[in-house]
Design a protein around this motif. Structure first.
Motif, PDB file in Angstrom:
ATOM      1  N   LYS A  31      -3.023  -3.321   5.324  1.00  8.76           N
ATOM      2  CA  LYS A  31      -2.522  -2.281   4.425  1.00  8.76           C
ATOM      3  C   LYS A  31      -3.658  -1.626   3.638  1.00  8.76           C
ATOM      4  O   LYS A  31      -4.553  -2.305   3.155  1.00  8.76           O
ATOM      5  N   GLN A  32      -3.555  -0.311   3.518  1.00 10.75           N
ATOM      6  CA  GLN A  32      -4.469   0.445   2.670  1.00 10.75           C
ATOM      7  C   GLN A  32      -3.657   1.416   1.832  1.00 10.75           C
ATOM      8  O   GLN A  32      -2.605   1.892   2.262  1.00 10.75           O
ATOM      9  N   ILE A  33      -4.172   1.715   0.655  1.00 10.90           N
ATOM     10  CA  ILE A  33      -3.518   2.652  -0.250  1.00 10.90           C
ATOM     11  C   ILE A  33      -4.512   3.743  -0.614  1.00 10.90           C
ATOM     12  O   ILE A  33      -5.636   3.453  -1.022  1.00 10.90           O
ATOM     13  N   PHE A  34      -4.076   5.005  -0.462  1.00 14.36           N
ATOM     14  CA  PHE A  34      -4.904   6.146  -0.826  1.00 14.36           C
ATOM     15  C   PHE A  34      -4.188   6.932  -1.915  1.00 14.36           C
ATOM     16  O   PHE A  34      -3.000   7.203  -1.805  1.00 14.36           O
ATOM     17  N   GLU A  35      -4.932   7.290  -2.936  1.00 16.58           N
ATOM     18  CA  GLU A  35      -4.376   8.112  -4.000  1.00 16.58           C
ATOM     19  C   GLU A  35      -4.644   9.573  -3.662  1.00 16.58           C
ATOM     20  O   GLU A  35      -5.781   9.961  -3.405  1.00 16.58           O
ATOM     21  N   ILE A  47       0.967   8.804  -3.368  1.00 17.95           N
ATOM     22  CA  ILE A  47       0.345   7.619  -2.780  1.00 17.95           C
ATOM     23  C   ILE A  47       0.586   7.670  -1.277  1.00 17.95           C
ATOM     24  O   ILE A  47       1.720   7.863  -0.828  1.00 17.95           O
ATOM     25  N   LEU A  48      -0.476   7.492  -0.513  1.00 18.57           N
ATOM     26  CA  LEU A  48      -0.353   7.380   0.936  1.00 18.57           C
ATOM     27  C   LEU A  48      -0.671   5.936   1.305  1.00 18.57           C
ATOM     28  O   LEU A  48      -1.774   5.452   1.059  1.00 18.57           O
ATOM     29  N   ASN A  49       0.319   5.249   1.846  1.00 22.29           N
ATOM     30  CA  ASN A  49       0.158   3.866   2.302  1.00 22.29           C
ATOM     31  C   ASN A  49       0.010   3.868   3.811  1.00 22.29           C
ATOM     32  O   ASN A  49       0.752   4.572   4.506  1.00 22.29           O
ATOM     33  N   THR A  50      -0.913   3.064   4.310  1.00 25.18           N
ATOM     34  CA  THR A  50      -1.013   2.845   5.744  1.00 25.18           C
ATOM     35  C   THR A  50      -0.874   1.350   5.989  1.00 25.18           C
ATOM     36  O   THR A  50      -1.334   0.537   5.191  1.00 25.18           O
ATOM     37  N   PHE A  51      -0.207   1.013   7.058  1.00 25.32           N
ATOM     38  CA  PHE A  51      -0.052  -0.391   7.421  1.00 25.32           C
ATOM     39  C   PHE A  51      -0.219  -0.523   8.926  1.00 25.32           C
ATOM     40  O   PHE A  51       0.436   0.182   9.695  1.00 25.32           O
ATOM     41  N   PHE A  52      -1.114  -1.400   9.329  1.00 24.04           N
ATOM     42  CA  PHE A  52      -1.333  -1.692  10.736  1.00 24.04           C
ATOM     43  C   PHE A  52      -1.053  -3.167  10.951  1.00 24.04           C
ATOM     44  O   PHE A  52      -1.600  -4.016  10.255  1.00 24.04           O
ATOM     45  N   SER A  53      -0.199  -3.460  11.905  1.00 21.11           N
ATOM     46  CA  SER A  53       0.196  -4.833  12.168  1.00 21.11           C
ATOM     47  C   SER A  53      -0.930  -5.583  12.861  1.00 21.11           C
ATOM     48  O   SER A  53      -1.537  -5.079  13.797  1.00 21.11           O
ATOM     49  N   GLY A  54      -1.162  -6.786  12.390  1.00 19.39           N
ATOM     50  CA  GLY A  54      -2.112  -7.657  13.070  1.00 19.39           C
ATOM     51  C   GLY A  54      -1.456  -8.409  14.211  1.00 19.39           C
ATOM     52  O   GLY A  54      -2.130  -8.980  15.060  1.00 19.39           O
ATOM     53  N   THR A  61       2.419   2.106  10.303  1.00 18.19           N
ATOM     54  CA  THR A  61       3.250   2.937   9.437  1.00 18.19           C
ATOM     55  C   THR A  61       2.352   3.785   8.564  1.00 18.19           C
ATOM     56  O   THR A  61       1.335   3.304   8.056  1.00 18.19           O
ATOM     57  N   LEU A  62       2.734   5.042   8.380  1.00 13.56           N
ATOM     58  CA  LEU A  62       2.102   5.955   7.436  1.00 13.56           C
ATOM     59  C   LEU A  62       3.204   6.407   6.494  1.00 13.56           C
ATOM     60  O   LEU A  62       4.245   6.876   6.950  1.00 13.56           O
ATOM     61  N   ASN A  63       2.993   6.260   5.185  1.00  8.56           N
ATOM     62  CA  ASN A  63       4.072   6.533   4.236  1.00  8.56           C
ATOM     63  C   ASN A  63       3.546   7.298   3.021  1.00  8.56           C
ATOM     64  O   ASN A  63       2.647   6.826   2.332  1.00  8.56           O
ATOM     65  N   LEU A  64       4.133   8.466   2.768  1.00 12.18           N
ATOM     66  CA  LEU A  64       3.794   9.256   1.581  1.00 12.18           C
ATOM     67  C   LEU A  64       4.841   9.001   0.513  1.00 12.18           C
ATOM     68  O   LEU A  64       6.030   9.230   0.728  1.00 12.18           O
ATOM     69  N   ASP A  77       6.913   5.621  11.522  1.00 17.36           N
ATOM     70  CA  ASP A  77       6.858   4.251  12.034  1.00 17.36           C
ATOM     71  C   ASP A  77       6.608   4.313  13.534  1.00 17.36           C
ATOM     72  O   ASP A  77       7.368   4.958  14.267  1.00 17.36           O
ATOM     73  N   ILE A  78       5.558   3.637  13.969  1.00 14.15           N
ATOM     74  CA  ILE A  78       5.252   3.523  15.394  1.00 14.15           C
ATOM     75  C   ILE A  78       5.406   2.059  15.782  1.00 14.15           C
ATOM     76  O   ILE A  78       4.823   1.179  15.151  1.00 14.15           O
TER      77      ILE A  78
END
Length: 171
Positions: A31-35, A47-54, A61-64, A77-78
Motif C-alpha cells: 500500500k502507498q498513499i499519495f496526497e 488522497i490517492l491510495n494504491t494497493f498491490f497484492s503480494g 487497486t487505485l482509489n481516489l 479494482d484489477i
C-alpha cells in the motif's frame, strides 16, 4: 452527509496534482498513499491510495478519496473481489444498466448519490478495455489518470527498474 451528485462530479473533474507537484512513484509493493490537491486551489485535498497484492499476481487497486467527506470518488479494482451494485435506480443510464448486478473482478467504481447516501457503483472494465489490455497496467493507469484528471506523471519502480511513461489517450 450533505454532498450532491453535482459536487461529486465537479470533484472528479478538478485538475489534480501531487501536493508538491512531483511525479508519483509507485513501487507496486503493498500500500502507498499519495496526497493530491486541486491544481487551482490548495485547500481542496484528495488522497490517492494504491494497493498491490503480494499474494495474487496482477491484483491491484487505485482509489481516489475525498477526505473532507470520507468519500471514495473513483476506484479501479484489477483481479479483485466481485462487487454487488446497489439495487436502486440512479437516473444514470450506464449505472442503471448494472442495478443490483454482481460485477466481475475487473471494474471501476464511481461514487453516486442515492438512497440518501453515497453508493459505490461498479462498471465492468470490459466496457472500456479488451481482456488483454486490462492486463497492461500502463493502459489501466492512463485511463484512471484521465478519469480522475491527474496531471502528474506516474513512475513505476519495480525490481530495481524505473519505468516512466507519459499520458496517452486510449481512445
Amino acid at each position: 452527509m450533505d454532498i450532491t451528485q453535482d459536487e461529486i462530479n465537479k470533484l472528479l473533474e478538478i485538475e489534480k496534482i501531487e501536493k508538491d507537484n512531483k511525479d508519483l512513484v509507485i513501487t507496486c509493493i503493498r500500500k502507498q498513499i499519495f496526497e493530491l490537491k486541486a491544481a487551482e486551489n490548495n485547500k481542496i485535498k484528495f488522497i490517492l491510495n494504491t494497493f498491490f497484492s503480494g499474494n495474487i499476481k496482477g491484483r491491484y487497486t487505485l482509489n481516489l478519496n475525498y477526505p473532507l467527506y470520507g468519500i471514495n470518488l473513483c476506484r479501479i479494482d484489477i483481479n479483485g473481489h466481485e462487487h454487488r451494485n446497489p439495487n436502486y435506480t440512479t437516473g444514470n443510464l450506464l449505472l442503471d444498466e448494472y442495478k443490483g448486478a454482481i460485477i466481475s473482478k475487473n471494474h471501476i467504481h464511481i461514487a453516486n448519490i442515492g438512497d440518501k447516501k453515497v453508493g459505490n457503483w461498479a462498471i465492468p472494465l470490459s466496457r472500456v478495455f479488451d481482456t488483454k489490455d486490462i492486463e497492461e497496467i500502463k493502459k489501466v493507469v492512463n485511463f484512471y489518470k484521465k478519469e480522475i484528471n491527474l496531471k502528474n506523471d506516474i513512475v513505476f519502480y519495480k525490481k530495481n527498474k524505473v519505468e516512466k511513461y507519459e499520458y496517452q489517450n486510449l481512445f
